[in-house]
Write a protein that holds these residues in place. Structure first.
Motif, PDB file in Angstrom:
ATOM      1  N   MET A  37       0.838  -1.198   0.000  1.00 26.82           N
ATOM      2  CA  MET A  37       0.000   0.000   0.000  1.00 26.82           C
ATOM      3  C   MET A  37       0.868   1.241   0.000  1.00 26.82           C
ATOM      4  O   MET A  37       2.032   1.201   0.406  1.00 26.82           O
ATOM      5  CB  MET A  37      -0.884   0.038   1.256  1.00 26.82           C
ATOM      6  N   ASP A  38       0.262   2.344  -0.415  1.00 26.65           N
ATOM      7  CA  ASP A  38       0.974   3.612  -0.329  1.00 26.65           C
ATOM      8  C   ASP A  38       0.935   4.124   1.116  1.00 26.65           C
ATOM      9  O   ASP A  38       0.399   3.463   2.015  1.00 26.65           O
ATOM     10  CB  ASP A  38       0.394   4.621  -1.322  1.00 26.65           C
ATOM     11  N   GLU A  39       1.475   5.331   1.315  1.00 29.74           N
ATOM     12  CA  GLU A  39       1.609   5.859   2.681  1.00 29.74           C
ATOM     13  C   GLU A  39       0.249   6.022   3.356  1.00 29.74           C
ATOM     14  O   GLU A  39       0.101   5.740   4.552  1.00 29.74           O
ATOM     15  CB  GLU A  39       2.349   7.199   2.655  1.00 29.74           C
ATOM     16  N   THR A  40      -0.727   6.487   2.614  1.00 33.06           N
ATOM     17  CA  THR A  40      -2.056   6.653   3.201  1.00 33.06           C
ATOM     18  C   THR A  40      -2.650   5.305   3.595  1.00 33.06           C
ATOM     19  O   THR A  40      -3.228   5.147   4.674  1.00 33.06           O
ATOM     20  CB  THR A  40      -2.999   7.337   2.178  1.00 33.06           C
ATOM     21  N   GLY A  41      -2.466   4.344   2.724  1.00 33.53           N
ATOM     22  CA  GLY A  41      -2.972   3.004   3.006  1.00 33.53           C
ATOM     23  C   GLY A  41      -2.353   2.421   4.270  1.00 33.53           C
ATOM     24  O   GLY A  41      -3.027   1.750   5.062  1.00 33.53           O
ATOM     25  N   LYS A  42      -1.046   2.671   4.450  1.00 31.55           N
ATOM     26  CA  LYS A  42      -0.379   2.167   5.673  1.00 31.55           C
ATOM     27  C   LYS A  42      -1.024   2.756   6.921  1.00 31.55           C
ATOM     28  O   LYS A  42      -1.223   2.057   7.922  1.00 31.55           O
ATOM     29  CB  LYS A  42       1.108   2.554   5.644  1.00 31.55           C
TER      30      LYS A  42
ATOM     31  N   ILE B 175      -4.019   3.707   7.305  1.00 28.42           N
ATOM     32  CA  ILE B 175      -5.328   3.080   7.531  1.00 28.42           C
ATOM     33  C   ILE B 175      -5.139   1.650   8.044  1.00 28.42           C
ATOM     34  O   ILE B 175      -5.746   1.233   9.032  1.00 28.42           O
ATOM     35  CB  ILE B 175      -6.161   3.101   6.232  1.00 28.42           C
TER      36      ILE B 175
ATOM     37  N   PHE C  49      -3.442  14.247   8.171  1.00 34.93           N
ATOM     38  CA  PHE C  49      -3.238  14.718   6.803  1.00 34.93           C
ATOM     39  C   PHE C  49      -3.796  16.123   6.530  1.00 34.93           C
ATOM     40  O   PHE C  49      -3.512  16.704   5.501  1.00 34.93           O
ATOM     41  CB  PHE C  49      -3.872  13.725   5.820  1.00 34.93           C
TER      42      PHE C  49
ATOM     43  N   ILE D  17     -11.119  12.473   2.786  1.00 34.30           N
ATOM     44  CA  ILE D  17     -10.624  11.405   3.660  1.00 34.30           C
ATOM     45  C   ILE D  17     -11.678  10.309   3.817  1.00 34.30           C
ATOM     46  O   ILE D  17     -11.385   9.119   3.747  1.00 34.30           O
ATOM     47  CB  ILE D  17     -10.230  11.977   5.043  1.00 34.30           C
TER      48      ILE D  17
ATOM     49  N   ASP E  64     -11.830   8.183   0.806  1.00 32.47           N
ATOM     50  CA  ASP E  64     -10.616   7.388   0.690  1.00 32.47           C
ATOM     51  C   ASP E  64     -10.640   6.185   1.640  1.00 32.47           C
ATOM     52  O   ASP E  64     -10.344   5.059   1.258  1.00 32.47           O
ATOM     53  CB  ASP E  64      -9.420   8.286   1.027  1.00 32.47           C
TER      54      ASP E  64
ATOM     55  N   LEU F  40     -11.019   2.237   0.525  1.00 36.24           N
ATOM     56  CA  LEU F  40      -9.972   1.233   0.770  1.00 36.24           C
ATOM     57  C   LEU F  40     -10.523   0.079   1.608  1.00 36.24           C
ATOM     58  O   LEU F  40     -10.226  -1.093   1.348  1.00 36.24           O
ATOM     59  CB  LEU F  40      -8.760   1.862   1.458  1.00 36.24           C
TER      60      LEU F  40
ATOM     61  N   LEU G 136     -10.274  -3.813   0.708  1.00 37.57           N
ATOM     62  CA  LEU G 136      -9.616  -4.792   1.583  1.00 37.57           C
ATOM     63  C   LEU G 136     -10.572  -5.910   1.993  1.00 37.57           C
ATOM     64  O   LEU G 136     -10.195  -7.083   2.034  1.00 37.57           O
ATOM     65  CB  LEU G 136      -9.076  -4.093   2.832  1.00 37.57           C
TER      66      LEU G 136
END
Lengths: 102, 386
Positions: free
Chosen positions: A43-48, A50, A71, A78, A81, A85, A89
């Motif tokens: 995942m990207d930084e945002t995904g991490k 979460i 953020f 947000i 997003d 996600l 998931l």
């Protein structure tokens, strides 16, 4: 079932998540996770941000609130997003919705 | 948030390491030197019932601790090999431990001990890597003339069938032996769409029996015949050679360690940390009971990798040879053949030259290390193969 603001999720026992050199890797433990069995998810930084909050206690609403502080983005951005996600998931069986106590 | 969060599928090479790649990317674990086959050509096959060898092997807890260290250092893959790793009574325990640490498992086996229960386990909790199975022949007669174990052929085929029935991905490896040299078409027909390849023979990596080494030398096919067999499927062979060709632009160097081992390590059955599976030179190993994997990687390996040759023959030949990617010459092969790290191995040198001649990179009497116009030759080869 799509996630709502009240939904609480935890990581599935069917995957192992590891942080390696700052990267989040989600590795299938059992068959049938992901599109192909030998796939690793990341995942990207945002995904991490979460993923690390999906501890079986925090609702989507709480996670959204916490990310607003991290953020400083528009709440509706947000919210879309996070819910997007979580839906992805859950569809891939990487997270499990926690049953609410009766 | 600058952009929408995203989940993406990747693989080991596709992971975009933002900081740096892990200190350790993969580890080989040689769980035992014992084997239920007694292959005539094998470099590592202590008897199955060898109590002394079994007693010396690392125990379950020690292997689990090494798996934990490997995972902590960032490794994504562990290779379980041997000997025959399925001889270990704790194999399932070690397999599950590795998978629960988030490691993918690459299993090297002869498949004789694959049971329905084990195949079911691999189906339920997949290794995430193809299981690599060595074939020693296409009939009971040829297989068992190699394995020297009656009944081993049917067990091998049964093991493969159990995996295939559950759609567990496998790779079949053939061996170039006198007993199998005429079976290439049968091998290709049997493996069908399964990935497969064949390999030349190595001497015993423990350098523990000159008698066995001499037997292995006698079993080695002449390089020309080996290349003829390998090129039975010319399109596949040329495609593979083209891939290697692209990696072949190597500048002259006196460094001994030029292989693509990368950030990998190996542990032998008794706990020695090795640079790779085949290299057991005492100057290149540490005992895992006294040293951590991290210590080997950070304190020991850099000096090992920076070693330079002072061997005149190596410097005249290997250090200048542009066929290095074709060639299996490496410190491990040198150690197995000669007991030192940097002596040219004639057999692998001849194989590389034979392959180069087949591809039109060399004339009959040319020696690759004397060639100066090799960039043009490689380009011409690439043009021909495209």
């Amino acid at each position: 079932m799509s996630p709502t603001l009240d939904t609480v999720y935890r990581h599935s026992e069917d995957v192992i998540s590891r942080f390696v050199e700052g990267e989040l890797l989600i590795i299938p433990l059992v068959a049938g996770i992901g599109d192909m069995e030998n796939d690793i998810f990341s995942m990207d930084e945002t995904g991490k941000e979460i993923w690390t909050r999906l501890n079986g206690e925090k609702s989507a609403a709480v996670i959204i609130q916490e990310l607003e502080e991290v953020f400083h983005a528009a709440p509706d951005v947000i919210r879309a997003d996070v819910l997007g996600l979580l839906d992805e998931l859950a569809r891939r069986r990487l997270i499990i919705a926690v049953e609410k106590p009766v | 948030m600058k952009r929408a969060s995203s989940l993406y599928l990747t693989n080991e090479t596709g992971i975009p390491w933002k900081n740096r790649a892990p200190l350790l990317t993969a580890i080989d674990m040689e769980l035992t030197e014992r084997c239920n086959n007694r292959c005539v050509h094998c470099g590592i096959n202590q008897p199955e019932k060898d109590a002394a060898a079994r007693e010396r092997e690392l125990g379950t807890a020690a292997w689990q601790e090494l798996l934990r260290q490997a995972a902590d250092l960032g490794a994504l893959t562990v290779r379980f090999t041997g000997g025959e790793p399925l001889l270990r009574e704790d194999f399932t325990e070690l397999y599950l431990h590795a998978r629960r640490l988030g490691l993918r498992v690459l299993l090297f086996t002869n498949a004789r001990l694959i049971t329905p229960e084990l195949a079911d386990l691999f189906a339920r909790i997949p290794p995430l890597e193809e299981i690599e199975i060595t074939s020693y022949g296409m009939t009971a007669a040829s297989y068992e003339s190699v394995s020297q174990q009656k009944g081993s052929f049917s067990e091998f085929r049964s093991g493969v069938d159990l995996l295939l029935a559950r759609k567990i991905p496998v790779i079949i490896k053939g061996t170039l032996l006198p007993a199998t040299r005429h079976e290439m078409n049968d091998f290709i027909a049997w493996t069908g769409t399964m990935p497969s390849f064949v390999m030349f023979l190595e001497l015993r990596s423990r350098r523990d029996s000159e008698e066995k080494n001499e037997r292995i030398r006698q079993l080695r096919l002449p390089p020309g015949e080996g290349v003829r067999i390998l090129s039975t499927q010319p399109d596949i062979y040329r495609r593979d050679m083209y891939r290697i060709c692209r990696e072949c632009e190597i500048k002259p160097t006196d460094r001994i360690f030029t292989c693509n081992q990368g950030n990998k390590l190996c542990i032998d059955a008794y706990g020695k940390i090795q640079y790779c599976l085949a290299l057991r030179h005492p100057d290149t190993v540490l005992d895992s009971r006294a040293h951590t994997l991290k210590a080997y990687l950070t304190d020991y390996l850099p000096a090992l990798r920076s070693r330079r040759s002072e061997n005149a023959e190596f410097l005249q030949r290997c250090a200048r040879c542009y066929l290095r990617s074709f060639c299996d010459q490496c410190p491990a092969k040198s150690w197995m053949e000669h007991g030192v790290l940097d002596q040219p191995v004639e057999y692998v040198c001849e194989i590389a030259h034979e392959q180069a001649r087949y591809l039109g990179l060399l004339e009959k009497e040319e020696q690759a290390w004397t060639i100066t116009d090799w960039p043009e030759r490689l380009k011409q080869l690439a043009d021909r193969l495209q």
